[in-house]
Design an enzyme around this catalytic site. Structure first.
Site, PDB file in Angstrom:
ATOM      1  N   THR A 218       5.977  34.609  42.632  1.00 16.33           N
ATOM      2  CA  THR A 218       5.550  35.951  42.279  1.00 16.33           C
ATOM      3  C   THR A 218       4.041  35.863  42.136  1.00 16.33           C
ATOM      4  O   THR A 218       3.511  34.788  41.881  1.00 16.33           O
ATOM      5  CB  THR A 218       6.185  36.382  40.943  1.00 16.33           C
ATOM      6  OG1 THR A 218       7.607  36.348  41.067  1.00 16.33           O
ATOM      7  CG2 THR A 218       5.762  37.780  40.545  1.00 16.33           C
TER       8      THR A 218
ATOM      9  N   ILE B 202      18.036  42.544  41.980  1.00 11.32           N
ATOM     10  CA  ILE B 202      16.844  43.115  41.369  1.00 11.32           C
ATOM     11  C   ILE B 202      16.083  42.019  40.631  1.00 11.32           C
ATOM     12  O   ILE B 202      16.650  41.298  39.804  1.00 11.32           O
ATOM     13  CB  ILE B 202      17.203  44.240  40.374  1.00 11.32           C
ATOM     14  CG1 ILE B 202      18.057  45.320  41.059  1.00 11.32           C
ATOM     15  CG2 ILE B 202      15.949  44.836  39.768  1.00 11.32           C
ATOM     16  CD1 ILE B 202      17.378  46.020  42.200  1.00 11.32           C
ATOM     17  N   SER B 203      14.797  41.892  40.914  1.00 11.08           N
ATOM     18  CA  SER B 203      13.965  40.920  40.214  1.00 11.08           C
ATOM     19  C   SER B 203      13.372  41.566  38.958  1.00 11.08           C
ATOM     20  O   SER B 203      13.551  42.754  38.708  1.00 11.08           O
ATOM     21  CB  SER B 203      12.839  40.437  41.126  1.00 11.08           C
ATOM     22  OG  SER B 203      11.828  41.426  41.227  1.00 11.08           O
TER      23      SER B 203
END
Length: 281
Positions: free
Chosen positions: A155, A184-185
């Site tokens: 990220t 979903i992150s």
């Protein structure tokens, strides 16, 4: 008093590949300094979008160009943006074929519907001039075809404090790789990306752990309630230990203090304030 800190996620190459480690150190310092220069004539909000866009454009990091490929062979990305002075947050979840997801999140900040997912996010991007763009690189395709998911998670993020004392934060991710489509992150949630007038925090790590720990929101809330950054980080990261939560975070408070911490050392980051620079070792 303007300051900036960025992160490039977690990765395993730094411990085994010296060339990759040096390349990431140089890239992070360059982007931190370029973004700091930009911050001198722009707001914190504009600057975090600028910095994260640069990170998305660098294939060394897992966001934008170089994003991981999911189990069905497609790339889906997530990004979000939060303005600490207005408490407005916007984001895209599982957007496809967009060069800079964080810029789509920036456009959404002016809409009532501020977080869009899947085809809705992608269609919104097309309607607002974001052309179709493949963010796949040969390395990711080779990893996918060989079913070799990266051992770390990737990220990118930025927290900025501008000359007016305003704080903003942006976070973007290309996912963990080989995940179930639709996963979903944390990056477009208040667990992974949060700011107010007191503090801004961006996270990287295992999204499920970060959401379980509500990490960014907890740290910011604790600073708001009078904790120092160090105290807020210590208490929040201790709460990850019972389930061995994997996370790293960067932060700036409204006094100009910069802080970073990870639960499993290998987070890559850089900070700059016009004089002092710091980069991961």
């Amino acid at each position: 008093m303007s300051k900036i800190i960025i992160h490039g996620g977690f990765f395993s190459e730094s411990s085994t590949n010296h060339e990759t480690k040096v390349a990431k150190q140089q890239a992070l310092l360059r982007i931190a300094k370029e973004s700091y220069a930009y911050l001198q004539n722009h707001s914190a909000l504009e600057t975090v979008v600028y910095a994260v866009s640069l990170l998305e454009d660098d294939a060394l990091f897992n966001a934008g160009i170089g994003s991981q490929i999911q189990s069905d062979g497609k790339i889906r990305m997530s990004a979000s943006l939060m303005d600490g002075s207005t408490l407005k947050m916007s984001g895209v979840i599982n957007i496809e074929e967009v060069k800079n997801p964080v810029q789509v999140a920036q456009v959404l900040l002016d809409y009532d519907d501020k977080v869009l997912g899947g085809s809705g996010a992608t269609n919104f991007a097309r309607q607002h001039g974001f052309e179709k763009f493949s963010t796949e690189i040969p390395q990711r395709r080779a990893e996918y075809e060989a079913k070799l998911a990266a051992t770390g998670t990737g990220t990118v993020g930025c927290v900025a404090l501008d000359a007016e004392g305003k704080i903003a934060v942006a976070t973007s991710t290309g996912g963990k790789g080989f995940e179930i489509p639709g996963r979903i992150s944390d990056s477009a949630t208040v667990a992974g990306n949060y700011a107010n007038e007191f503090c801004g925090v961006s996270l990287t790590g295992v999204g499920e752990d970060i959401v379980s720990g509500a990490v960014a929101a907890k740290i910011v809330t604790r600073v708001t309630d009078g904790f120092t950054l160090a105290e807020a980080f210590k208490k929040t990261f201790n709460e990850l230990k019972p389930f061995d939560g994997f996370a790293g975070a960067i932060a700036i408070d409204n006094k100009g203090n910069i802080f970073h911490q990870d639960s499993h050392p290998s987070m890559v980051f850089a900070s700059f304030d016009g004089e002092k620079e710091e980069v991961f070792k």
